[in-house]
Write a protein that holds these residues in place. Structure first.
Motif, PDB file in Angstrom:
ATOM      1  N   THR A 152     -15.473  -2.031   1.669  1.00 18.24           N
ATOM      2  CA  THR A 152     -14.970  -1.069   0.520  1.00 18.24           C
ATOM      3  C   THR A 152     -13.636  -1.087   0.683  1.00 18.24           C
ATOM      4  O   THR A 152     -12.793  -1.360  -0.478  1.00 18.24           O
ATOM      5  CB  THR A 152     -15.910  -0.003   0.329  1.00 18.24           C
ATOM      6  OG1 THR A 152     -17.474  -0.387   0.428  1.00 18.24           O
ATOM      7  CG2 THR A 152     -15.923   0.315  -1.143  1.00 18.24           C
ATOM      8  N   LEU A 153     -13.382  -0.974   1.529  1.00 17.68           N
ATOM      9  CA  LEU A 153     -11.710  -0.304   1.797  1.00 17.68           C
ATOM     10  C   LEU A 153     -11.073  -1.915   1.644  1.00 17.68           C
ATOM     11  O   LEU A 153      -9.972  -2.064   0.816  1.00 17.68           O
ATOM     12  CB  LEU A 153     -11.494  -0.196   2.996  1.00 17.68           C
ATOM     13  CG  LEU A 153     -11.016   1.439   2.872  1.00 17.68           C
ATOM     14  CD1 LEU A 153     -11.109   1.853   4.630  1.00 17.68           C
ATOM     15  CD2 LEU A 153     -10.102   2.242   2.142  1.00 17.68           C
ATOM     16  N   ASP A 154     -11.508  -2.911   2.522  1.00 17.20           N
ATOM     17  CA  ASP A 154     -10.907  -4.308   1.779  1.00 17.20           C
ATOM     18  C   ASP A 154     -10.885  -4.391   0.864  1.00 17.20           C
ATOM     19  O   ASP A 154      -9.255  -5.260   0.287  1.00 17.20           O
ATOM     20  CB  ASP A 154     -11.354  -5.207   3.169  1.00 17.20           C
ATOM     21  CG  ASP A 154     -10.761  -6.837   3.081  1.00 17.20           C
ATOM     22  OD1 ASP A 154      -9.239  -6.916   3.390  1.00 17.20           O
ATOM     23  OD2 ASP A 154     -11.104  -7.364   2.852  1.00 17.20           O
ATOM     24  N   ARG A 155     -12.052  -4.684  -0.215  1.00 23.71           N
ATOM     25  CA  ARG A 155     -12.549  -4.815  -1.444  1.00 23.71           C
ATOM     26  C   ARG A 155     -11.062  -4.348  -2.165  1.00 23.71           C
ATOM     27  O   ARG A 155     -10.442  -5.291  -2.971  1.00 23.71           O
ATOM     28  CB  ARG A 155     -13.635  -4.681  -2.059  1.00 23.71           C
ATOM     29  CG  ARG A 155     -13.612  -5.376  -3.582  1.00 23.71           C
ATOM     30  CD  ARG A 155     -15.168  -5.584  -3.763  1.00 23.71           C
ATOM     31  NE  ARG A 155     -16.366  -4.514  -3.028  1.00 23.71           N
ATOM     32  CZ  ARG A 155     -16.657  -3.493  -3.147  1.00 23.71           C
ATOM     33  NH1 ARG A 155     -15.857  -3.148  -4.474  1.00 23.71           N
ATOM     34  NH2 ARG A 155     -16.943  -2.750  -2.422  1.00 23.71           N
ATOM     35  N   ARG A 156     -11.016  -2.890  -2.304  1.00 21.32           N
ATOM     36  CA  ARG A 156     -10.193  -1.772  -3.407  1.00 21.32           C
ATOM     37  C   ARG A 156      -8.725  -2.573  -2.463  1.00 21.32           C
ATOM     38  O   ARG A 156      -7.319  -2.153  -3.631  1.00 21.32           O
ATOM     39  CB  ARG A 156     -10.059  -0.464  -2.588  1.00 21.32           C
ATOM     40  CG  ARG A 156     -11.945   0.208  -3.423  1.00 21.32           C
ATOM     41  CD  ARG A 156     -12.129   0.387  -4.320  1.00 21.32           C
ATOM     42  NE  ARG A 156     -12.920   0.861  -4.923  1.00 21.32           N
ATOM     43  CZ  ARG A 156     -13.563   0.655  -5.840  1.00 21.32           C
ATOM     44  NH1 ARG A 156     -12.752   0.230  -6.919  1.00 21.32           N
ATOM     45  NH2 ARG A 156     -14.788   1.262  -5.950  1.00 21.32           N
ATOM     46  N   LEU A 157      -8.043  -2.489  -1.649  1.00 20.71           N
ATOM     47  CA  LEU A 157      -6.947  -3.025  -0.902  1.00 20.71           C
ATOM     48  C   LEU A 157      -6.612  -4.391  -1.997  1.00 20.71           C
ATOM     49  O   LEU A 157      -5.296  -4.478  -2.058  1.00 20.71           O
ATOM     50  CB  LEU A 157      -7.043  -3.178  -0.041  1.00 20.71           C
ATOM     51  CG  LEU A 157      -6.316  -1.616   1.118  1.00 20.71           C
ATOM     52  CD1 LEU A 157      -6.953  -2.227   2.370  1.00 20.71           C
ATOM     53  CD2 LEU A 157      -5.640  -1.220   1.126  1.00 20.71           C
ATOM     54  N   GLN A 158      -7.447  -4.950  -1.915  1.00 19.69           N
ATOM     55  CA  GLN A 158      -7.291  -6.867  -2.266  1.00 19.69           C
ATOM     56  C   GLN A 158      -6.535  -6.479  -2.965  1.00 19.69           C
ATOM     57  O   GLN A 158      -5.765  -7.573  -4.198  1.00 19.69           O
ATOM     58  CB  GLN A 158      -8.068  -7.195  -1.745  1.00 19.69           C
ATOM     59  CG  GLN A 158      -8.758  -7.787  -0.856  1.00 19.69           C
ATOM     60  CD  GLN A 158      -8.171  -8.710   0.134  1.00 19.69           C
ATOM     61  OE1 GLN A 158      -7.250  -9.842  -0.609  1.00 19.69           O
ATOM     62  NE2 GLN A 158      -8.388  -9.144   0.988  1.00 19.69           N
ATOM     63  N   ALA A 159      -7.384  -5.564  -4.400  1.00 21.87           N
ATOM     64  CA  ALA A 159      -6.657  -5.327  -5.161  1.00 21.87           C
ATOM     65  C   ALA A 159      -5.431  -4.839  -6.033  1.00 21.87           C
ATOM     66  O   ALA A 159      -5.161  -5.375  -6.770  1.00 21.87           O
ATOM     67  CB  ALA A 159      -8.768  -4.415  -6.225  1.00 21.87           C
ATOM     68  N   LEU A 160      -5.630  -4.445  -5.011  1.00 19.70           N
ATOM     69  CA  LEU A 160      -4.310  -3.854  -5.524  1.00 19.70           C
ATOM     70  C   LEU A 160      -2.979  -4.378  -4.801  1.00 19.70           C
ATOM     71  O   LEU A 160      -2.209  -3.969  -4.905  1.00 19.70           O
ATOM     72  CB  LEU A 160      -4.173  -2.156  -5.153  1.00 19.70           C
ATOM     73  CG  LEU A 160      -5.303  -0.982  -5.012  1.00 19.70           C
ATOM     74  CD1 LEU A 160      -5.327  -0.127  -4.204  1.00 19.70           C
ATOM     75  CD2 LEU A 160      -4.488  -0.238  -6.598  1.00 19.70           C
ATOM     76  N   GLY A 161      -3.349  -4.800  -4.466  1.00 18.50           N
ATOM     77  CA  GLY A 161      -2.411  -6.171  -3.514  1.00 18.50           C
ATOM     78  C   GLY A 161      -1.994  -4.880  -2.574  1.00 18.50           C
ATOM     79  O   GLY A 161      -0.208  -5.219  -1.970  1.00 18.50           O
ATOM     80  N   ARG A 162      -2.725  -4.215  -1.833  1.00 17.14           N
ATOM     81  CA  ARG A 162      -2.319  -3.298  -0.703  1.00 17.14           C
ATOM     82  C   ARG A 162      -2.045  -3.594   0.780  1.00 17.14           C
ATOM     83  O   ARG A 162      -3.667  -4.666   0.520  1.00 17.14           O
ATOM     84  CB  ARG A 162      -2.234  -2.270  -0.582  1.00 17.14           C
ATOM     85  CG  ARG A 162      -1.486  -1.254  -1.821  1.00 17.14           C
ATOM     86  CD  ARG A 162      -1.213  -0.453  -2.027  1.00 17.14           C
ATOM     87  NE  ARG A 162      -0.426   0.515  -1.227  1.00 17.14           N
ATOM     88  CZ  ARG A 162      -0.363   1.804  -0.427  1.00 17.14           C
ATOM     89  NH1 ARG A 162      -1.918   2.041  -0.788  1.00 17.14           N
ATOM     90  NH2 ARG A 162       0.701   2.445  -0.449  1.00 17.14           N
ATOM     91  N   GLY A 163      -1.730  -3.653   2.072  1.00 14.70           N
ATOM     92  CA  GLY A 163      -2.566  -3.392   2.719  1.00 14.70           C
ATOM     93  C   GLY A 163      -2.475  -2.436   3.846  1.00 14.70           C
ATOM     94  O   GLY A 163      -2.186  -1.005   3.247  1.00 14.70           O
ATOM     95  N   LEU A 164      -3.227  -2.009   5.114  1.00 16.62           N
ATOM     96  CA  LEU A 164      -3.633  -0.286   5.498  1.00 16.62           C
ATOM     97  C   LEU A 164      -3.549  -0.448   6.908  1.00 16.62           C
ATOM     98  O   LEU A 164      -4.501  -1.857   7.499  1.00 16.62           O
ATOM     99  CB  LEU A 164      -4.578  -0.104   5.206  1.00 16.62           C
ATOM    100  CG  LEU A 164      -5.480   1.404   5.495  1.00 16.62           C
ATOM    101  CD1 LEU A 164      -4.715   1.958   4.608  1.00 16.62           C
ATOM    102  CD2 LEU A 164      -6.558   1.689   4.683  1.00 16.62           C
ATOM    103  N   ASP A 165      -3.104   0.053   7.745  1.00 14.36           N
ATOM    104  CA  ASP A 165      -3.224   0.237   9.328  1.00 14.36           C
ATOM    105  C   ASP A 165      -4.215   1.085   9.973  1.00 14.36           C
ATOM    106  O   ASP A 165      -4.469   2.266   8.953  1.00 14.36           O
ATOM    107  CB  ASP A 165      -1.763   0.652   9.488  1.00 14.36           C
ATOM    108  CG  ASP A 165      -0.697  -0.047  10.190  1.00 14.36           C
ATOM    109  OD1 ASP A 165      -1.027  -1.214   9.242  1.00 14.36           O
ATOM    110  OD2 ASP A 165       0.335   0.548   9.998  1.00 14.36           O
TER     111      ASP A 165
END
Ligand SMILES: *Cc1c(COP(=O)(O)O)cnc(C)c1O
Length: 232
Positions: free
Chosen positions: A109-122
């Motif tokens: 879920t986090l990956d999908r949300r991040l992809q949509a926002l064009g962001r990465g997360l440590d």
């Protein structure tokens, strides 16, 4: 609020001393101030004293503070608490670090949300090293397999492991839970698991010195900097 600057100075000096005491370079340990329940004004004071990244455990509170403090230069947020999948969007939108990854469903879920926002997360994988029933996190024996399954999630940058030390005054049990983390870290490196595993996020106001002795690279400190929390 100048007491926050004073306490920060004291805590930083204590950390430096503890590092030196166990033969570690103080620059290898990062202090993460945990601002949960404290007002934006307290964060402004810590920011003025040089801090840039702040730990919050509730997504709504993190988002509200991010909005309120948008004027603060270089401010970053670390989501440190257990996260329900239905709140993943908030963390994806506002956080630079997430310390409590503990399920595949949440990773997806986090990956999908991040992809949509064009962001990465440590991200730090949370481990239940104390074996306490009440704690979130993976059992140590399941961590290697779990970490292997994170490879497809391009937006998640797996940097290491996180734990909350045993909830006890028994120094032996606290040490044991941190020692498990240190062993797990070297095991993952030996396996060539995806991710760097350079980071160990462990240690809070009551047990950070023990965590430093066992290789902590991020210590999450609330009370010793901001004072007691009022949950009223
Ligand atoms: C609140 C919290 C901390 C900070 O705890 P203190 O004892 O106030 O230093 C650290 N880590 C997590 C995950 C927390 O929720």
């Amino acid at each position: 609020m100048s007491d926050i600057a004073d306490r920060l100075r004291t805590v930083r000096a204590q950390i430096d001393e503890a590092c030196t005491g166990v033969g570690r370079d103080p620059s290898t340990v990062r202090l993460l101030p945990v601002s949960k329940t404290h007002p934006a004004q307290a964060i402004r004071a810590a920011h003025a004293a040089g801090e840039r990244t702040f730990g919050e455990n509730k997504p709504q509170e993190l988002a509200a503070k991010a909005g309120e403090l948008a004027d603060q230069d270089g401010l970053r947020w670390a989501a440190i608490g257990h996260l329900q999948t239905n709140k993943a969007r908030i963390v994806a939108e506002h956080a630079a670090e997430f310390h409590a990854l503990d399920s595949l469903r949440l990773a997806e879920t986090l990956d999908r949300r991040l992809q949509a926002l064009g962001r990465g997360l440590d991200v730090f994988v949370q481990v239940n090293a104390s074996g306490e029933e009440s704690k979130f996190g993976l059992p140590p024996a399941e961590v290697a397999t779990f970490v292997g399954s994170l490879a497809p999630f391009d937006s998640l940058n797996v940097v290491g492991l996180m734990t909350i030390g045993a909830n006890t005054d028994d120094r032996v049990r606290i040490d044991a839970s941190f020692a498990i983390m240190q062993r797990l870290q070297s095991q993952l490196r030996g396996l060539g698991a995806p991710g760097s595993f350079d980071e160990l996020s462990m240690g809070m106001s009551g047990d950070w010195a023990a965590a430093i002795a066992h290789g902590a690279t991020v210590i999450r400190i609330g009370t010793a900097i901001f004072g007691a929390r009022d949950y009223g």
